[in-house]
Write a protein that holds these residues in place. Structure first.
Motif, short mmCIF file in Angstrom:
data_model
loop_
_atom_site.label_atom_id
_atom_site.label_comp_id
_atom_site.label_asym_id
_atom_site.label_seq_id
_atom_site.Cartn_x
_atom_site.Cartn_y
_atom_site.Cartn_z
N LEU A 185 0.93 -1.24 -0.01
CA LEU A 185 0.09 0.02 0.04
C LEU A 185 0.99 1.20 -0.13
CD1 LEU A 185 -2.83 -0.92 2.65
CD2 LEU A 185 -2.84 -1.05 -0.03
N VAL A 186 2.15 1.16 0.27
CA VAL A 186 3.07 2.45 0.28
C VAL A 186 3.24 2.91 -1.08
CG1 VAL A 186 5.39 3.14 0.79
CG2 VAL A 186 4.15 1.58 2.22
N GLU A 193 -10.90 -0.36 2.53
CA GLU A 193 -11.28 -1.98 2.30
C GLU A 193 -9.74 -2.69 1.86
OE1 GLU A 193 -13.64 -5.22 -0.38
OE2 GLU A 193 -13.92 -3.11 -0.70
N ASP A 194 -9.01 -1.85 1.10
CA ASP A 194 -7.64 -2.41 0.86
C ASP A 194 -6.82 -2.47 1.91
OD1 ASP A 194 -8.15 -2.28 -1.99
OD2 ASP A 194 -7.49 -0.23 -2.39
N LEU A 195 -7.09 -1.63 2.93
CA LEU A 195 -6.21 -1.65 4.32
C LEU A 195 -6.43 -2.87 4.94
CD1 LEU A 195 -4.19 0.01 6.22
CD2 LEU A 195 -6.27 1.01 7.22
N ARG A 219 -17.75 -5.09 7.44
CA ARG A 219 -18.14 -4.47 6.16
C ARG A 219 -17.70 -5.10 4.81
NH1 ARG A 219 -17.58 1.69 6.75
NH2 ARG A 219 -18.61 1.18 8.78
N TYR A 220 -16.51 -5.57 4.95
CA TYR A 220 -15.60 -5.99 3.88
C TYR A 220 -15.82 -7.30 3.66
CZ TYR A 220 -14.34 -1.08 4.01
OH TYR A 220 -14.24 0.27 4.06
N ALA A 270 -4.03 6.22 5.98
CA ALA A 270 -4.74 5.13 6.61
C ALA A 270 -6.05 5.62 7.55
CB ALA A 270 -3.61 4.10 7.31
N ILE A 271 -6.68 4.65 7.94
CA ILE A 271 -7.90 4.98 8.80
C ILE A 271 -7.29 5.52 10.19
CG2 ILE A 271 -8.08 2.77 9.58
CD1 ILE A 271 -10.69 3.19 10.44
N ARG A 272 -7.84 6.53 10.33
CA ARG A 272 -7.28 7.13 11.97
C ARG A 272 -8.20 6.68 13.03
NH1 ARG A 272 -2.96 10.78 11.58
NH2 ARG A 272 -3.41 11.58 13.56
#
Length: 308
Positions: A185-186, A193-195, A219-220, A270-272
């Motif tokens: 992902l970098v 969803e990828d995360l 959810r995913y 990313a999600i925080r």
């Protein structure tokens, strides 16, 4: 009942070779000293001194009494000193529990300042995940801990606010996501969803974060346990992330230090997660000592930038 002063006066007579000199040394009159020695002899129905024209000397029983009395007075002095130090918070013992990551970003400075004020206090620090710290608290192995409320036991029941433990909120710490430098992902755009296609390694989070993560995994269409790999230290989590595709979340203020120790980078988009609320946890029956009050006060001062 025996009076410790009487023992002290008899010792003074033995050490100075006479009642007058001893009385002068301890700051009372000679007649008063004579009366105190007489009272001690009457109490035990014994003779401790032999009086003559040359002064006084100890009887064999007096010599034995003085020798034992000197040891007793030494122990009494030690006891008085311990009480004096304890009243000032010195010479005390503290056993403190910390969440992983807190020592480097906060308590290294707190401990340094604390030991300047209480150099004779013995401090034991136990670093571990909150569930383990709560267990140590409940059995009295540590006095108090700094952790988060709402932590779950193996049955997802809250463990902080039971077992006669009290929680006092103090500050909130922001969290960031770390991954290895060559993580897929970098350097690319990715979705939430990828995360969450990648498993999580971390200390067990509090229920609030667990529920957020579970909701996102569901959810995913994912069924990873939360986290998939549980460790007791953020540094260990980062080192695992540095060699795998696992993701991890750490305290924002600890991230720079961790990146110097493990080959990881922050995943900026990313999600925080919500900042983690940290507070003081103690047994409701524990009496807070002066040194503990000082340690807690210093913690509040040093954590003021994250104030609730």
């Amino acid at each position: 009942m025996i009076d410790f002063l009487d023992i002290k006066y008899l010792i003074a007579v033995a050490e100075h070779g006479g009642i007058s000199k001893a009385a002068d040394k301890v700051g009372i009159t000679q007649p008063a000293m004579t009366r105190r020695i007489k009272k001690l002899e009457d109490l035990f129905n014994a003779k401790f001194l032999i009086r003559s024209s040359d002064g006084v000397s100890l009887t064999p029983l007096g010599e034995s009494f003085v020798k034992s009395g000197q040891g007793l007075m030494a122990h009494l002095g030690d006891f008085e000193e311990r009480i004096r130090l304890h009243s000032k918070g010195e010479g005390d013992k503290l056993a403190i529990g910390l969440k992983p990551g807190l020592f480097n970003i906060l308590f290294r400075a707190v401990l340094s300042d604390f030991l300047e004020s209480f150099p004779y206090t013995s401090v034991k620090i136990e670093i571990g995940a909150t569930p383990n710290l709560m267990r140590l608290l409940s059995i009295g192995e540590i006095d108090f801990a700094f952790g988060a409320t709402g932590y779950a036991d193996e049955k997802d029941s809250e463990i902080v606010l039971k077992r006669d433990l009290e929680f006092q909120p103090m500050f909130r710490l922001p969290m960031v996501c770390l991954v290895r430098k060559e993580h897929p992902l970098v350097g690319r755009d990715f979705t939430e969803e990828d995360l969450f296609n990648f498993p999580l390694v971390a200390p067990k989070p509090p229920l609030s974060i667990i529920n957020v993560l579970k909701d996102k995994y569901r959810r995913y269409g994912m069924s990873y346990s939360i986290p998939k790999l549980v460790v007791d230290d953020f540094m260990i989590a980062a080192q695992i992330s540095a060699q795998t595709d696992y993701i991890t979340f750490v305290f924002e203020d600890d991230a720079e230090f961790i990146k110097t120790q493990a080959d990881v980078v922050e995943l900026k988009r990313a999600i925080r997660l919500e900042p983690l609320q940290i507070g003081l946890v103690k047994r409701s029956t524990w009496e807070v000592s002066e040194s503990a009050k000082k340690f807690i006060s210093l913690t509040k001062e040093h954590s003021s930038k994250w104030s609730i």
